[in-house]
Design an enzyme around this catalytic site. Structure first.
Site, short mmCIF file in Angstrom:
data_model
loop_
_atom_site.label_atom_id
_atom_site.label_comp_id
_atom_site.label_asym_id
_atom_site.label_seq_id
_atom_site.Cartn_x
_atom_site.Cartn_y
_atom_site.Cartn_z
N LYS A 146 -64.26 -30.79 6.52
CA LYS A 146 -64.47 -30.11 7.79
C LYS A 146 -63.12 -29.69 8.36
O LYS A 146 -62.21 -30.51 8.51
CB LYS A 146 -65.19 -31.03 8.77
CG LYS A 146 -65.58 -30.37 10.09
CD LYS A 146 -66.45 -31.31 10.92
CE LYS A 146 -66.93 -30.66 12.19
NZ LYS A 146 -67.82 -31.55 12.97
N ASP A 203 -75.77 -35.92 20.06
CA ASP A 203 -76.26 -34.65 19.51
C ASP A 203 -77.18 -34.91 18.32
O ASP A 203 -77.07 -34.28 17.27
CB ASP A 203 -75.09 -33.77 19.09
CG ASP A 203 -75.50 -32.30 18.96
OD1 ASP A 203 -76.53 -31.92 19.54
OD2 ASP A 203 -74.78 -31.53 18.28
N GLY A 260 -70.08 -26.97 11.81
CA GLY A 260 -70.34 -28.12 12.66
C GLY A 260 -70.05 -27.79 14.10
O GLY A 260 -69.90 -26.62 14.49
N GLY A 261 -69.95 -28.82 14.95
CA GLY A 261 -69.75 -28.59 16.36
C GLY A 261 -68.46 -27.87 16.66
O GLY A 261 -68.41 -26.99 17.53
N VAL A 307 -67.43 -26.36 7.61
CA VAL A 307 -67.56 -27.39 6.58
C VAL A 307 -67.62 -26.71 5.22
O VAL A 307 -68.36 -25.74 5.02
CB VAL A 307 -68.82 -28.25 6.81
CG1 VAL A 307 -68.90 -29.35 5.77
CG2 VAL A 307 -68.80 -28.85 8.21
#
Length: 774
Positions: A163, A264, A143-144, A148
């Site tokens: 996450k 996003d 993820g950002g 995950v």
């Protein structure tokens, strides 16, 4: 059965023999004879405060030594309940295995560890597999700010997505704050198109002086992201793309209502489930109206899907920035191309975003409607003031395209338009409904109930839109008469009223209506009801072999003929199978309950809409116990064999779907009035086919397998796993669920697996209730 043993001598010279039980306590020493003298050992080897593998580590020289399996059990990486389900002799062999690689290979072969877990253990990093109450099973993606993983709760055994903030970011207090802000933001959002946050926490470091491990837990959603979906299957049809992005827009509207701007929105952050539901994830860059964590001059988001104003002022954007990302994602879904392809350095890409022109969908797919092209362009307008003002407005604009179908090619005969009869004494209402239906429907009007009844007697309709307050014959009496005079199949009926209280409208369904709507209604509300009713009519009509129509043909009485006949057949076949040991006692009573529970949990959309119809579900539940009737052809010695089947025996077992399917098909042909027998034949023939095409007897794949067979395949496997077999013990409920949900990729319909996971506890109650009655 004891797992391992140790022999030695006491300080008095007596022979001692200790045994380690499967729970790793030390058994009472057995009496042994040495040189004719009978001796007795001490009661138990203890450390005082710890037991199990810790005791083994403190044993005297020559005593029980720790092994890889014992260490994994002690740490919790290997689950005790799954370990206890293994045969005693297997536990003993694995517990004594000192070679780490051999032990890990054996555990993977038994599906007790994943390859990812085994690799972590080999690398000496087994502690990283445990995080709070969760076990990490395998990585899913990045993820950002974090990694995950697919994981599960160690006690509830619930599969989740977990996450973890990357170690590189974990020491940054500002990013840590943003990470938990994301978790709190998502936890507040309760929406079917947003991946839910279930838990969050912070664990101590893996190494002295290292950063704490921070994580949050989300629902585990099956499927692939939108980018992977398009890459694997090409551009989506208009109705599919519009429906997915409409769902995303509705999710964004909910986030904006809570003051959150995602910032996003892009295809990798839109999950697509097997039943075409969209799920928005990764709120890691979300901006809250009351908090701001963005550093001035920092670029936030993915440039290719970023609104121009976000490039310049990421901390000042509002929900219209997400509307831009929505349009860019729709562009990719329709064309298979990025709207702003990467190229050159970052500054060049930013410049193109700020000063370039808006790409057009019809440049790549000229056959698409011009109004859709204009809609996408408006979503991606560089000026936020010219975009749709909100995500909710964008969702409403997308709604008409959800039912879009391409026009027939010149010279090709398209499908007939649905025929709709609108019965209302108010000509303005009739004109309004006709305008809403447009050219896609053949619309006929009637001014009152008697006029409408005459039109129904003289022609065939797919849908009747009926008002309650009409002269000469009101809506309730009209509906009652339609059941008598309409030629089969009876049309769907949408009941409408402006005076009957809303809480009373539901009772009208008992009189024969299929749905109701209260006047005045909005266009989206009305059109969604019409599309839903016609979809139900088409899907259920295909099952019943009547072309269109939600009900069985008039010459078939499901309750009196089809249901009774198939129930008696299934009960008799199942009782015979119980007698010869092909299935377990009580199987005939449990299977229909499983079927009804799973049918109720499946999303009633697309092909699965049939599972919303009580007639079909009733036939399916009553036919299901007959699916293994072909097992009566398998020799009893083969059914009860404990060892591995030889080739002849294996072929005999694999022939039973063909035998059972042909037997039931012949019965169905001889008695066409018993509709349920044909359903039973489909189930018997197809319940060993696999979703990935590797099943038998015909190697059918995906939706080629009849829906009834796909559903019964799953419920029958669950029951079989819970029952003892000559070649294995009965599995616990959590273990059986794990086998179906996590350890059988490609075997079952993923929509059914997802539904099963949501109501698995009902299956456990059904099984236990049956066991108690026995």
């Amino acid at each position: 059965m004891l797992c391992s043993g140790w022999r030695g001598r006491s300080r008095f010279g007596r022979a001692l023999e200790f045994s380690v039980r499967p729970d790793f306590s030390i058994a009472q020493p057995r009496r042994t004879k040495r040189r004719g003298a009978e001796v007795r050992g001490v009661n138990q080897l203890r450390n005082g405060t710890r037991s199990g593998p810790a005791d083994a580590r403190r044993a005297p020289p020559g005593g029980p030594q720790p092994t890889p399996v014992l260490d994994l059990l002690s740490s919790g990486v290997l689950l005790r309940e799954e370990w206890d389900e293994l045969p005693a002799e297997v536990r003993a062999e694995l517990a004594a295995q000192a070679d780490t690689n051999a032990a890990l290979t054996a555990l993977m072969g038994r599906h007790l560890l994943t390859r990812f877990q085994a690799d972590a253990v080999r690398a000496g990093d087994s502690a990283s597999l445990l995080l709070g109450h969760y076990r990490l099973l395998e990585p899913l993606g990045r993820g950002g700010m974090g990694l995950v993983y697919r994981a599960e709760h160690r006690h509830l055994r619930r599969p989740v997505a977990l996450k973890v903030l990357t170690e590189r970011h974990a020491g940054d207090a500002r990013l840590s704050s943003r990470f938990f802000l994301e978790a709190r933001a998502v936890a507040r959002l309760q929406h079917p198109n947003i991946v839910s946050c279930l838990d969050a926490g912070r664990e101590g470091p893996l190494r002295p002086g290292g950063p704490a491990r921070e994580y949050y837990v989300m629902d585990l959603v099956p499927g692939a992201d939108l980018q992977a979906t398009v890459a694997g299957g090409g551009p989506l049809p208009v109705h599919r793309a519009a429906d997915l992005l409409r769902q995303v827009a509705e999710a964004l509207a909910e986030a904006h209502r809570h003051g959150l701007v995602h910032r996003d929105i892009k295809p990798p952050n839109i999950l697509v489930t097997p039943d075409w539901k969209a799920k928005v994830l990764d709120f890691g860059l979300a901006r809250h109206s009351a908090q701001e964590l963005t550093e001035p001059g920092v670029l936030i988001g993915s440039v290719g899907y970023m609104a121009p104003e976000q490039v310049e002022h990421p901390s000042r954007v509002d929900g219209r920035a997400d509307v831009f990302g929505l349009g860019a994602s729709l562009f990719l879904a329709l064309t298979g191309r990025d709207p702003f392809p990467a190229g050159g350095d970052l500054m060049a890409m930013v410049a193109r975003r700020l000063h370039g022109t808006v790409p057009r969908v019809r440049e790549h797919r000229p056959e698409l409607p011009a109004e859709l092209d204009a809609l996408v362009a408006k979503l991606m307008d560089p000026d936020p003031g010219r975009r749709f003002p909100s995500a909710a407005a964008a969702a409403a604009a997308l709604l008409p395209f959800v039912s879009y179908r391409p026009p027939a090619r010149a010279g090709a005969a398209g499908p007939p338009r649905p025929r709709v009869l609108v019965i209302d004494d108010d000509p303005d209402v009739r004109a309004y409904v006709r305008a809403l239906l447009g050219d896609g429907y053949e619309c006929v009007e009637a001014a009152d109930g008697r006029d409408g009844l005459g039109r129904v007697e003289g022609g065939r309709f797919d849908l009747l839109v009926v008002d309650q307050e009409m002269p000469r014959l009101d809506g309730s009496k009209f509906i009652a008469r339609v059941q008598q005079v309409a030629a089969p199949p009876v049309p769907m009926i949408l009941y409408m009223s402006g005076r009957v209280p809303t809480e009373s409208l539901g009772g009208l369904l008992l009189g024969g209506a299929d749905d109701f709507i209260r006047k005045p209604f909005t266009p989206p509300e009305f059109l969604s009801r019409v599309r839903g009713l016609l979809a139900r009519r088409g899907e259920l009509g295909r099952h019943h072999g009547s072309g269109t129509g939600s009900r069985p043909p008039a010459d078939v009485a499901p309750d009196a003929t089809a249901s009774t006949a198939v129930a008696l057949l299934a009960q008799g076949a199942c009782r015979l199978a119980e007698e010869v040991g092909a299935v377990d006692r009580g199987y005939h009573a449990r299977i229909p309950q499983y079927v009804r529970a799973l049918a109720a949990a499946v999303p009633h959309t697309g092909a699965y809409v049939r599972l919303s119809h009580p007639v079909f579900v009733d036939l399916l539940a009553k036919a299901a116990p007959a699916h293994d009737v072909g097992m009566l052809s398998v020799p009893p010695d083969t059914l009860s064999k404990r060892g591995r089947l030889d080739e002849t025996e294996r072929l005999a077992v694999q022939a039973h779907p063909t035998v059972g399917g042909h037997l039931l098909a012949r019965l169905a042909a001889a008695h066409p009035e018993a509709v349920g027998v044909a359903v039973a034949a489909d189930i018997a023939k197809g319940h060993h086919e696999r979703w990935d095409g590797t099943g038998y007897p015909d190697g059918l794949r995906g939706e080629q397998i009849p829906l009834a067979a796909r559903l019964v395949a799953l419920v029958s496997v669950y029951d079989a796993l819970r029952c003892r077999r000559p070649y294995r013990p009965a599995l616990s409920h959590p273990r059986a669920v794990r086998v179906i949900v996590a350890e059988s990729p490609g075997q079952f319909d993923p929509v059914l697996v997802y539904a099963f996971g949501s109501i698995a506890d009902q299956f456990d109650r059904i099984f236990l209730a049956g066991a108690e009655r026995l």
